[in-house]
Scaffold this motif. Structure first.
Motif, PDB file in Angstrom:
ATOM      1  N   VAL A  78      -7.929 -19.675 -27.373  1.00 46.97           N
ATOM      2  CA  VAL A  78      -8.673 -18.546 -26.794  1.00 46.97           C
ATOM      3  C   VAL A  78      -8.889 -17.517 -27.892  1.00 46.97           C
ATOM      4  CG1 VAL A  78      -8.743 -16.758 -25.012  1.00 46.97           C
ATOM      5  CG2 VAL A  78      -7.617 -18.956 -24.538  1.00 46.97           C
ATOM      6  N   VAL A  79     -10.148 -17.179 -28.136  1.00 41.73           N
ATOM      7  CA  VAL A  79     -10.517 -16.223 -29.177  1.00 41.73           C
ATOM      8  C   VAL A  79     -11.250 -15.059 -28.522  1.00 41.73           C
ATOM      9  CG1 VAL A  79     -11.703 -15.871 -31.368  1.00 41.73           C
ATOM     10  CG2 VAL A  79     -10.778 -18.138 -30.805  1.00 41.73           C
ATOM     11  N   VAL A  80     -10.757 -13.855 -28.777  1.00 39.42           N
ATOM     12  CA  VAL A  80     -11.352 -12.657 -28.180  1.00 39.42           C
ATOM     13  C   VAL A  80     -12.024 -11.839 -29.279  1.00 39.42           C
ATOM     14  CG1 VAL A  80     -10.967 -10.600 -26.770  1.00 39.42           C
ATOM     15  CG2 VAL A  80      -9.513 -12.630 -26.444  1.00 39.42           C
ATOM     16  N   LYS A  81     -13.335 -11.695 -29.174  1.00 42.76           N
ATOM     17  CA  LYS A  81     -14.102 -10.901 -30.135  1.00 42.76           C
ATOM     18  C   LYS A  81     -14.047  -9.438 -29.704  1.00 42.76           C
ATOM     19  CE  LYS A  81     -17.613 -13.708 -29.357  1.00 42.76           C
ATOM     20  NZ  LYS A  81     -18.922 -14.401 -29.426  1.00 42.76           N
ATOM     21  N   GLY A 138     -20.940 -15.640 -22.493  1.00 42.87           N
ATOM     22  CA  GLY A 138     -21.889 -14.540 -22.464  1.00 42.87           C
ATOM     23  C   GLY A 138     -21.918 -13.868 -21.096  1.00 42.87           C
ATOM     24  N   MET A 139     -22.538 -12.722 -21.020  1.00 41.80           N
ATOM     25  CA  MET A 139     -22.532 -11.956 -19.778  1.00 41.80           C
ATOM     26  C   MET A 139     -23.229 -12.683 -18.632  1.00 41.80           C
ATOM     27  SD  MET A 139     -21.311  -9.340 -18.320  1.00 41.80           S
ATOM     28  CE  MET A 139     -20.787  -8.273 -19.653  1.00 41.80           C
ATOM     29  N   LEU A 140     -24.249 -13.487 -18.948  1.00 37.20           N
ATOM     30  CA  LEU A 140     -24.965 -14.203 -17.889  1.00 37.20           C
ATOM     31  C   LEU A 140     -24.033 -15.109 -17.094  1.00 37.20           C
ATOM     32  CD1 LEU A 140     -28.277 -15.182 -19.727  1.00 37.20           C
ATOM     33  CD2 LEU A 140     -28.048 -13.578 -17.830  1.00 37.20           C
ATOM     34  N   TYR A 141     -23.130 -15.798 -17.796  1.00 38.46           N
ATOM     35  CA  TYR A 141     -22.215 -16.702 -17.112  1.00 38.46           C
ATOM     36  C   TYR A 141     -20.982 -15.967 -16.599  1.00 38.46           C
ATOM     37  CZ  TYR A 141     -24.664 -21.051 -18.285  1.00 38.46           C
ATOM     38  OH  TYR A 141     -25.569 -22.074 -18.360  1.00 38.46           O
ATOM     39  N   VAL A 142     -20.559 -14.938 -17.306  1.00 42.69           N
ATOM     40  CA  VAL A 142     -19.413 -14.153 -16.850  1.00 42.69           C
ATOM     41  C   VAL A 142     -19.646 -13.624 -15.445  1.00 42.69           C
ATOM     42  CG1 VAL A 142     -18.258 -11.927 -17.217  1.00 42.69           C
ATOM     43  CG2 VAL A 142     -18.479 -13.546 -19.109  1.00 42.69           C
ATOM     44  N   LYS A 143     -20.881 -13.212 -15.172  1.00 37.30           N
ATOM     45  CA  LYS A 143     -21.216 -12.675 -13.854  1.00 37.30           C
ATOM     46  C   LYS A 143     -21.153 -13.730 -12.751  1.00 37.30           C
ATOM     47  CE  LYS A 143     -24.059  -8.796 -15.434  1.00 37.30           C
ATOM     48  NZ  LYS A 143     -25.428  -8.204 -15.475  1.00 37.30           N
ATOM     49  N   LYS A 144     -21.177 -15.007 -13.123  1.00 36.94           N
ATOM     50  CA  LYS A 144     -21.053 -16.071 -12.130  1.00 36.94           C
ATOM     51  C   LYS A 144     -19.641 -16.139 -11.556  1.00 36.94           C
ATOM     52  CE  LYS A 144     -24.557 -19.178 -14.147  1.00 36.94           C
ATOM     53  NZ  LYS A 144     -25.449 -19.302 -12.969  1.00 36.94           N
ATOM     54  N   GLY A 145     -18.651 -15.726 -12.323  1.00 39.15           N
ATOM     55  CA  GLY A 145     -17.268 -15.748 -11.870  1.00 39.15           C
ATOM     56  C   GLY A 145     -16.552 -17.047 -12.199  1.00 39.15           C
ATOM     57  N   VAL A 146     -15.233 -17.019 -12.100  1.00 36.03           N
ATOM     58  CA  VAL A 146     -14.396 -18.155 -12.488  1.00 36.03           C
ATOM     59  C   VAL A 146     -14.687 -19.392 -11.652  1.00 36.03           C
ATOM     60  CG1 VAL A 146     -12.015 -19.011 -12.608  1.00 36.03           C
ATOM     61  CG2 VAL A 146     -12.538 -16.689 -13.385  1.00 36.03           C
ATOM     62  N   GLU A 147     -14.840 -19.230 -10.362  1.00 30.59           N
ATOM     63  CA  GLU A 147     -15.014 -20.399  -9.493  1.00 30.59           C
ATOM     64  C   GLU A 147     -16.272 -21.177  -9.832  1.00 30.59           C
ATOM     65  OE1 GLU A 147     -12.913 -21.797  -7.395  1.00 30.59           O
ATOM     66  OE2 GLU A 147     -11.490 -20.284  -8.096  1.00 30.59           O
ATOM     67  N   LEU A 189     -12.270 -21.369 -26.081  1.00 31.31           N
ATOM     68  CA  LEU A 189     -13.009 -20.301 -25.415  1.00 31.31           C
ATOM     69  C   LEU A 189     -13.174 -19.152 -26.398  1.00 31.31           C
ATOM     70  CD1 LEU A 189     -14.279 -19.126 -22.778  1.00 31.31           C
ATOM     71  CD2 LEU A 189     -12.033 -18.086 -22.335  1.00 31.31           C
ATOM     72  N   ILE A 190     -14.423 -18.805 -26.688  1.00 33.77           N
ATOM     73  CA  ILE A 190     -14.729 -17.675 -27.566  1.00 33.77           C
ATOM     74  C   ILE A 190     -15.495 -16.660 -26.731  1.00 33.77           C
ATOM     75  CG2 ILE A 190     -15.675 -16.946 -29.770  1.00 33.77           C
ATOM     76  CD1 ILE A 190     -15.734 -19.840 -30.661  1.00 33.77           C
ATOM     77  N   ILE A 191     -14.931 -15.476 -26.566  1.00 36.44           N
ATOM     78  CA  ILE A 191     -15.473 -14.526 -25.597  1.00 36.44           C
ATOM     79  C   ILE A 191     -15.195 -13.101 -26.093  1.00 36.44           C
ATOM     80  CG2 ILE A 191     -13.306 -14.570 -24.258  1.00 36.44           C
ATOM     81  CD1 ILE A 191     -15.004 -14.352 -21.700  1.00 36.44           C
ATOM     82  N   ASN A 192     -16.102 -12.170 -25.777  1.00 33.16           N
ATOM     83  CA  ASN A 192     -15.793 -10.813 -26.212  1.00 33.16           C
ATOM     84  C   ASN A 192     -14.872 -10.123 -25.215  1.00 33.16           C
ATOM     85  OD1 ASN A 192     -17.262  -9.120 -24.297  1.00 33.16           O
ATOM     86  ND2 ASN A 192     -19.162  -9.609 -25.389  1.00 33.16           N
ATOM     87  N   GLU A 193     -14.267  -9.032 -25.647  1.00 38.42           N
ATOM     88  CA  GLU A 193     -13.210  -8.390 -24.860  1.00 38.42           C
ATOM     89  C   GLU A 193     -13.699  -7.909 -23.499  1.00 38.42           C
ATOM     90  OE1 GLU A 193      -9.935  -4.741 -25.309  1.00 38.42           O
ATOM     91  OE2 GLU A 193     -11.231  -5.292 -26.993  1.00 38.42           O
ATOM     92  N   GLY A 194     -14.873  -7.295 -23.468  1.00 41.36           N
ATOM     93  CA  GLY A 194     -15.404  -6.813 -22.201  1.00 41.36           C
ATOM     94  C   GLY A 194     -15.672  -7.929 -21.216  1.00 41.36           C
TER      95      GLY A 194
END
Length: 273
Positions: free
Chosen positions: A185-188, A120-129, A141-146
């Motif tokens: 890896v699944v991209v919604k 989700g966007m909340l964790y995406v903003k944390k970054g990979v590290e 990993l299930i994640i949307n394209e954006g």
């Protein structure tokens, strides 16, 4: 969780509620949908989480979240024996401190348990590290394209020594994530359907089902439910993404979770494939 339960899967929910009206409602909704409450945590003080949702005439939504005590989960409140009895542990995002409990739980998670992760966007903003510990343990990993592009594009440009003006497609990113160790890896992609790739070198693009969307609030989670159901059944990627798209399409045609299909409805759909 409720989506999977309606599809006949045995489910439980790790979350925290307070002794208030909202907590009673959350507990009741889980109970009437046959979600086991053995991992529900009861706080002695504070308030239960609330979400204020707005849905447009086109079915798009905006959510405003007060997580309450659900963001105060500590590792000692989670029973590792219950967690390690599951076939799939699904992680999604918290607003605050419960993120640390998620990372701590990984240390006790059995290798036999599959970890599914939708950041989700909340964790995406944390970054990979900051997500590294979770990503390294993730099997699905299930994640949307954006969100995929926000989380990984700059990371892989730097890792691969690419110039800033070089664009990486969603497929480029998914392949790199798969190659770095995440098995599936699944991209919604919303109205464009879904893309998926796995370590077996299955690779699919599955179109979305056309439907009249009333409320897209549960679209992503409904897709997850359909995909994880299919994973448990051992279906291939194409069938899994088709089922996931179908479950999501049924969900968005009604308000909230009232459109989630039953197992009988899903089995009827599968017979038509």
């Amino acid at each position: 969780i409720i989506g999977l339960s309606k599809l006949g899967c045995s489910t439980s929910y790790i979350g925290k509620i307070a002794d208030d009206e909202e907590g009673d409602l959350l507990e009741y909704n889980l109970m009437i949908n046959d979600v086991y409450l053995t991992n529900l945590i009861y706080a002695e003080s504070g308030n239960s989480g609330k979400v204020l949702g707005f849905v447009s005439d086109a079915g798009d939504r905006a959510l405003y979240v007060d997580p309450g005590v659900n963001d105060e989960i500590t590792i000692d409140e989670i029973n590792p024996l219950n967690v390690n009895a599951c076939k799939i542990l699904h992680y999604t995002s918290f607003v605050g401190d419960s993120f640390n409990a998620q990372k701590e739980l990984l240390k006790t998670l059995s290798d036999k348990s599959v970890l599914s992760f939708d950041p989700g966007m909340l964790y995406v903003k944390k970054g990979v590290e900051e997500l590294k510990e979770i990503l390294e343990r993730t099997d699905i990993l299930i994640i949307n394209e954006g969100e995929l592009k926000i989380l990984f594009e700059d990371y892989y440009k730097e890792k691969l020594g690419l110039s800033d003006d070089k664009e990486l497609s969603f497929r480029d990113l998914a392949v790199n994530v798969r190659n770095d160790g995440i098995g599936t890896v699944v991209v919604k992609r919303g109205s464009l359907g879904a893309y998926a790739i796995n370590k077996k070198d299955e690779e699919v693009k599955i179109p979305a089902f056309e439907c009249d969307a009333v409320d897209t609030t549960a679209a992503g989670d409904s897709f997850n439910a359909g995909f994880l159901y299919s994973y448990l059944k051992g279906y291939d990627l194409a069938k899994s993404c088709t089922i996931a798209n179908w479950v999501a399409s049924k969900s968005v045609q009604a308000i909230g979770i009232s459109g989630l299909p039953t197992l009988d409805e899903l089995e009827e759909f599968i017979e038509s494939l």
